[in-house]
Design a protein around this motif. Sequence first.
Motif, PDB file in Angstrom:
ATOM      1  N   ALA A  45       0.835  -1.212   0.000  1.00 26.20           N
ATOM      2  CA  ALA A  45       0.000   0.000   0.000  1.00 26.20           C
ATOM      3  C   ALA A  45       0.864   1.254   0.000  1.00 26.20           C
ATOM      4  N   LEU A  46       1.975   1.220   0.714  1.00 25.70           N
ATOM      5  CA  LEU A  46       2.889   2.356   0.718  1.00 25.70           C
ATOM      6  C   LEU A  46       3.524   2.546  -0.661  1.00 25.70           C
ATOM      7  N   ILE A  47       3.957   1.454  -1.275  1.00 22.50           N
ATOM      8  CA  ILE A  47       4.527   1.526  -2.623  1.00 22.50           C
ATOM      9  C   ILE A  47       3.487   2.039  -3.614  1.00 22.50           C
ATOM     10  N   PHE A  48       2.258   1.517  -3.520  1.00 22.29           N
ATOM     11  CA  PHE A  48       1.182   1.939  -4.410  1.00 22.29           C
ATOM     12  C   PHE A  48       0.890   3.437  -4.241  1.00 22.29           C
ATOM     13  N   GLY A  49       0.899   3.920  -3.007  1.00 24.51           N
ATOM     14  CA  GLY A  49       0.672   5.340  -2.761  1.00 24.51           C
ATOM     15  C   GLY A  49       1.759   6.211  -3.357  1.00 24.51           C
ATOM     16  N   VAL A  50       3.010   5.782  -3.235  1.00 27.54           N
ATOM     17  CA  VAL A  50       4.122   6.556  -3.795  1.00 27.54           C
ATOM     18  C   VAL A  50       4.065   6.550  -5.321  1.00 27.54           C
ATOM     19  N   VAL A  51       3.740   5.403  -5.907  1.00 28.33           N
ATOM     20  CA  VAL A  51       3.610   5.323  -7.364  1.00 28.33           C
ATOM     21  C   VAL A  51       2.493   6.253  -7.840  1.00 28.33           C
ATOM     22  N   ASN A  52       1.367   6.246  -7.140  1.00 21.09           N
ATOM     23  CA  ASN A  52       0.258   7.130  -7.522  1.00 21.09           C
ATOM     24  C   ASN A  52       0.586   8.597  -7.301  1.00 21.09           C
ATOM     25  N   LEU A  53       1.440   8.890  -6.338  1.00 19.40           N
ATOM     26  CA  LEU A  53       1.804  10.272  -6.050  1.00 19.40           C
ATOM     27  C   LEU A  53       2.809  10.824  -7.056  1.00 19.40           C
ATOM     28  N   ILE A  54       3.758   9.995  -7.483  1.00 24.49           N
ATOM     29  CA  ILE A  54       4.847  10.488  -8.317  1.00 24.49           C
ATOM     30  C   ILE A  54       4.634  10.166  -9.800  1.00 24.49           C
ATOM     31  N   VAL A  55       4.356   8.923 -10.111  1.00 26.86           N
ATOM     32  CA  VAL A  55       4.334   8.485 -11.514  1.00 26.86           C
ATOM     33  C   VAL A  55       3.009   8.811 -12.203  1.00 26.86           C
ATOM     34  N   LYS A  56       1.902   8.607 -11.510  1.00 22.67           N
ATOM     35  CA  LYS A  56       0.585   8.741 -12.147  1.00 22.67           C
ATOM     36  C   LYS A  56       0.320  10.136 -12.728  1.00 22.67           C
ATOM     37  N   PRO A  57       0.657  11.235 -12.031  1.00 25.40           N
ATOM     38  CA  PRO A  57       0.418  12.550 -12.646  1.00 25.40           C
ATOM     39  C   PRO A  57       1.230  12.776 -13.924  1.00 25.40           C
ATOM     40  N   ILE A  58       2.439  12.237 -13.972  1.00 25.72           N
ATOM     41  CA  ILE A  58       3.272  12.388 -15.163  1.00 25.72           C
ATOM     42  C   ILE A  58       2.655  11.615 -16.325  1.00 25.72           C
ATOM     43  N   VAL A  59       2.215  10.395 -16.051  1.00 26.19           N
ATOM     44  CA  VAL A  59       1.589   9.581 -17.100  1.00 26.19           C
ATOM     45  C   VAL A  59       0.293  10.229 -17.573  1.00 26.19           C
ATOM     46  N   LYS A  60      -0.494  10.776 -16.648  1.00 28.08           N
ATOM     47  CA  LYS A  60      -1.743  11.438 -17.044  1.00 28.08           C
ATOM     48  C   LYS A  60      -1.476  12.669 -17.904  1.00 28.08           C
ATOM     49  N   LEU A  61      -0.392  13.384 -17.612  1.00 29.51           N
ATOM     50  CA  LEU A  61      -0.048  14.553 -18.406  1.00 29.51           C
ATOM     51  C   LEU A  61       0.284  14.152 -19.842  1.00 29.51           C
ATOM     52  N   PHE A  62       1.076  13.101 -20.000  1.00 37.20           N
ATOM     53  CA  PHE A  62       1.432  12.651 -21.344  1.00 37.20           C
ATOM     54  C   PHE A  62       0.259  11.994 -22.061  1.00 37.20           C
ATOM     55  N   ALA A  63      -0.674  11.437 -21.307  1.00 42.30           N
ATOM     56  CA  ALA A  63      -1.828  10.768 -21.909  1.00 42.30           C
ATOM     57  C   ALA A  63      -3.040  11.692 -22.009  1.00 42.30           C
ATOM     58  N   LEU A  64      -2.851  12.966 -21.783  1.00 46.73           N
ATOM     59  CA  LEU A  64      -3.967  13.905 -21.778  1.00 46.73           C
ATOM     60  C   LEU A  64      -4.800  13.875 -23.069  1.00 46.73           C
TER      61      LEU A  64
END
Length: 124
Positions: A45-64
């Motif tokens: 859960a901690l790893i998942f939270g960090v991935v969602n905090l750091i990686v997910k916004p970057i991926v969403k920006l490129f996938a906009l």
Amino acid sequence: MTSILFRFIANAVALAAAVWLVGDITLGEDDASTGSRTVTLLVVALIFGVVNLIVKPIVKLFALPLLIVTLGLFTLVINAFMLLLTGWIAGEDRFEVDGFMAAVLGGLIISIVSWAVNLVLDRD
């Protein structure tokens, strides 16, 4: 500070629900004790939270553009990739997602359960 704790608890509950409901998502060893599996769930859960905090916004920006064209449904694919990335970071002995469709279903379950848990816990 409490908001971070609520999100962590919501992620842990949502991951537990995904492990319970989707057969191709496994947590720890089958013969592990309940305490060991709980600690593994908290680490994942901690790893998942960090991935969602750091990686997910970057991926969403490129996938906009895809998010706009699909009216946000591409978020399911992004959530699936975040779940697969979490499994890769955690390692197969701790958390394993076996296949993309299991990741999509798990991502959908995690989204719904974490939304519901955040709704119940976050009483500002």
